[in-house]
Scaffold this motif. Sequence first.
Motif, PDB file in Angstrom:
ATOM      1  N   ASP A  87     -57.313  55.715  11.512  1.00 40.80           N
ATOM      2  CA  ASP A  87     -57.892  55.923  10.144  1.00 40.80           C
ATOM      3  C   ASP A  87     -57.132  53.924   9.944  1.00 40.80           C
ATOM      4  OD1 ASP A  87     -54.746  56.411   9.218  1.00 40.80           O
ATOM      5  OD2 ASP A  87     -55.814  58.719   8.406  1.00 40.80           O
ATOM      6  N   ARG A  88     -57.206  53.399   8.618  1.00 37.35           N
ATOM      7  CA  ARG A  88     -56.922  52.716   8.327  1.00 37.35           C
ATOM      8  C   ARG A  88     -55.210  53.074   8.116  1.00 37.35           C
ATOM      9  NH1 ARG A  88     -60.161  48.483   8.022  1.00 37.35           N
ATOM     10  NH2 ARG A  88     -62.404  48.699   9.071  1.00 37.35           N
ATOM     11  N   ARG A  89     -54.857  53.949   7.829  1.00 37.31           N
ATOM     12  CA  ARG A  89     -53.291  54.023   7.733  1.00 37.31           C
ATOM     13  C   ARG A  89     -51.991  54.197   8.879  1.00 37.31           C
ATOM     14  NH1 ARG A  89     -52.466  59.467   4.957  1.00 37.31           N
ATOM     15  NH2 ARG A  89     -53.986  59.654   6.665  1.00 37.31           N
ATOM     16  N   GLY A  90     -53.550  53.981  10.064  1.00 40.89           N
ATOM     17  CA  GLY A  90     -52.360  53.946  11.417  1.00 40.89           C
ATOM     18  C   GLY A  90     -52.462  55.654  11.910  1.00 40.89           C
ATOM     19  N   VAL A  91     -53.695  56.782  10.843  1.00 46.07           N
ATOM     20  CA  VAL A  91     -53.141  57.678  11.309  1.00 46.07           C
ATOM     21  C   VAL A  91     -54.120  58.035  12.749  1.00 46.07           C
ATOM     22  CG1 VAL A  91     -53.099  60.402  11.374  1.00 46.07           C
ATOM     23  CG2 VAL A  91     -52.135  58.744   9.984  1.00 46.07           C
ATOM     24  N   ARG A  92     -53.606  58.878  13.586  1.00 48.69           N
ATOM     25  CA  ARG A  92     -54.425  58.838  14.854  1.00 48.69           C
ATOM     26  C   ARG A  92     -54.764  59.991  15.360  1.00 48.69           C
ATOM     27  NH1 ARG A  92     -51.429  59.697  19.445  1.00 48.69           N
ATOM     28  NH2 ARG A  92     -53.274  58.901  20.705  1.00 48.69           N
ATOM     29  N   ILE A  93     -55.938  60.033  16.068  1.00 51.00           N
ATOM     30  CA  ILE A  93     -55.893  61.588  16.781  1.00 51.00           C
ATOM     31  C   ILE A  93     -55.879  60.828  18.347  1.00 51.00           C
ATOM     32  CG2 ILE A  93     -57.556  63.293  17.674  1.00 51.00           C
ATOM     33  CD1 ILE A  93     -58.303  62.922  14.560  1.00 51.00           C
ATOM     34  N   GLU A 135     -52.544  64.519   9.321  1.00 55.39           N
ATOM     35  CA  GLU A 135     -51.514  64.132  10.265  1.00 55.39           C
ATOM     36  C   GLU A 135     -50.210  66.211  10.093  1.00 55.39           C
ATOM     37  OE1 GLU A 135     -48.961  60.582   9.480  1.00 55.39           O
ATOM     38  OE2 GLU A 135     -49.570  61.016   7.639  1.00 55.39           O
ATOM     39  N   THR A 136     -49.671  65.658  11.514  1.00 62.15           N
ATOM     40  CA  THR A 136     -48.660  67.033  11.470  1.00 62.15           C
ATOM     41  C   THR A 136     -46.975  66.052  11.634  1.00 62.15           C
ATOM     42  OG1 THR A 136     -48.539  67.196  13.538  1.00 62.15           O
ATOM     43  CG2 THR A 136     -50.134  68.798  11.751  1.00 62.15           C
ATOM     44  N   GLU A 137     -46.267  66.694  11.406  1.00 65.84           N
ATOM     45  CA  GLU A 137     -45.122  66.268  11.050  1.00 65.84           C
ATOM     46  C   GLU A 137     -44.609  65.553  12.743  1.00 65.84           C
ATOM     47  OE1 GLU A 137     -39.743  68.225  10.916  1.00 65.84           O
ATOM     48  OE2 GLU A 137     -41.483  69.479  11.421  1.00 65.84           O
ATOM     49  N   HIS A 138     -45.859  65.798  13.463  1.00 64.44           N
ATOM     50  CA  HIS A 138     -45.308  65.156  15.085  1.00 64.44           C
ATOM     51  C   HIS A 138     -46.034  64.369  15.933  1.00 64.44           C
ATOM     52  CE1 HIS A 138     -48.263  68.293  16.476  1.00 64.44           C
ATOM     53  NE2 HIS A 138     -49.089  67.510  16.824  1.00 64.44           N
ATOM     54  N   ASP A 139     -46.903  63.925  15.382  1.00 67.70           N
ATOM     55  CA  ASP A 139     -47.804  63.144  15.031  1.00 67.70           C
ATOM     56  C   ASP A 139     -46.748  61.355  14.826  1.00 67.70           C
ATOM     57  OD1 ASP A 139     -50.166  64.759  15.545  1.00 67.70           O
ATOM     58  OD2 ASP A 139     -50.733  64.493  12.986  1.00 67.70           O
ATOM     59  N   PHE A 140     -47.027  61.113  15.629  1.00 72.53           N
ATOM     60  CA  PHE A 140     -46.977  59.426  14.897  1.00 72.53           C
ATOM     61  C   PHE A 140     -48.072  58.072  14.420  1.00 72.53           C
ATOM     62  CE2 PHE A 140     -47.902  58.753  19.463  1.00 72.53           C
ATOM     63  CZ  PHE A 140     -48.018  57.887  19.892  1.00 72.53           C
ATOM     64  N   ARG A 141     -48.214  57.665  14.104  1.00 74.34           N
ATOM     65  CA  ARG A 141     -48.099  56.522  13.234  1.00 74.34           C
ATOM     66  C   ARG A 141     -48.999  55.191  13.855  1.00 74.34           C
ATOM     67  NH1 ARG A 141     -49.346  56.469   6.758  1.00 74.34           N
ATOM     68  NH2 ARG A 141     -49.334  59.030   6.243  1.00 74.34           N
ATOM     69  N   VAL A 142     -49.805  54.617  13.751  1.00 75.77           N
ATOM     70  CA  VAL A 142     -49.465  53.489  14.582  1.00 75.77           C
ATOM     71  C   VAL A 142     -49.882  52.642  13.724  1.00 75.77           C
ATOM     72  CG1 VAL A 142     -51.226  53.905  17.040  1.00 75.77           C
ATOM     73  CG2 VAL A 142     -51.652  52.507  14.657  1.00 75.77           C
ATOM     74  N   ASP A 143     -48.517  50.776  14.397  1.00 75.12           N
ATOM     75  CA  ASP A 143     -48.871  49.820  12.815  1.00 75.12           C
ATOM     76  C   ASP A 143     -50.089  48.343  13.433  1.00 75.12           C
ATOM     77  OD1 ASP A 143     -45.562  50.369  12.686  1.00 75.12           O
ATOM     78  OD2 ASP A 143     -45.402  49.531  14.603  1.00 75.12           O
ATOM     79  N   LEU A 144     -50.273  48.594  14.596  1.00 73.08           N
ATOM     80  CA  LEU A 144     -51.696  47.799  14.699  1.00 73.08           C
ATOM     81  C   LEU A 144     -52.896  48.760  15.231  1.00 73.08           C
ATOM     82  CD1 LEU A 144     -49.988  44.865  15.823  1.00 73.08           C
ATOM     83  CD2 LEU A 144     -51.269  45.101  13.772  1.00 73.08           C
TER      84      LEU A 144
END
Length: 188
Positions: A87-93, A135-144
């Motif tokens: 998504d546009r917040r950087g949350v990924r699957i 997202e969960t606690e172990h997920d990481f977000r992307v910057d770009l």
Amino acid sequence: MWKAAKVVKANPDKAQLPVREAALREHKLLYMAVPKIATLKPFYLLDSAKVDVEAAASKRAADVAPTVGPDTMQPVDMVVCGTVAVDRRGVRIGKGAGYSDIEMGLLAEAGLLGPKTVIVTTVHELQVVDGEIPETEHDFRVDLVITPHEIIECPSAPRPPGIIWKHLSQEKISAIPALSSRYATRVQ
């Protein structure tokens, strides 16, 4: 950011092969995760002074590149991860096995990810969703988020904290040598 990055970590998926090839062509030090994190030392060390660009393919890397663990790696300037949707917040699957989260956790615990480490994903624009991905606690977000037609800058987010052991089954820990060795020392 790409030009400034000297040390890049990338996943072994075919979709990121062009990124890995570019890193080697541009003489960046490249760490690529061993598929399924299946070795005690879970990353290939791809140094363009010692391997050719063809080593960017995971099957070729297995033949020509040494594996290394986080304890002998250099701090990472850029992480390029694979993504199924973002998504546009950087949350990924990812693909669902959690390998990217574990790789990032290992790097974080070793102090190899800093506040200036840029986390990037390369996707087709159809993989960018407008709604919010949970997202969960172990997920990481992307910057770009990089698509063929757009660069999406995401809001800054905290870096991965490390391995979150309570989110891992004993079966998963046992299946990944880099985790099982750390788990054994952790509980002693």
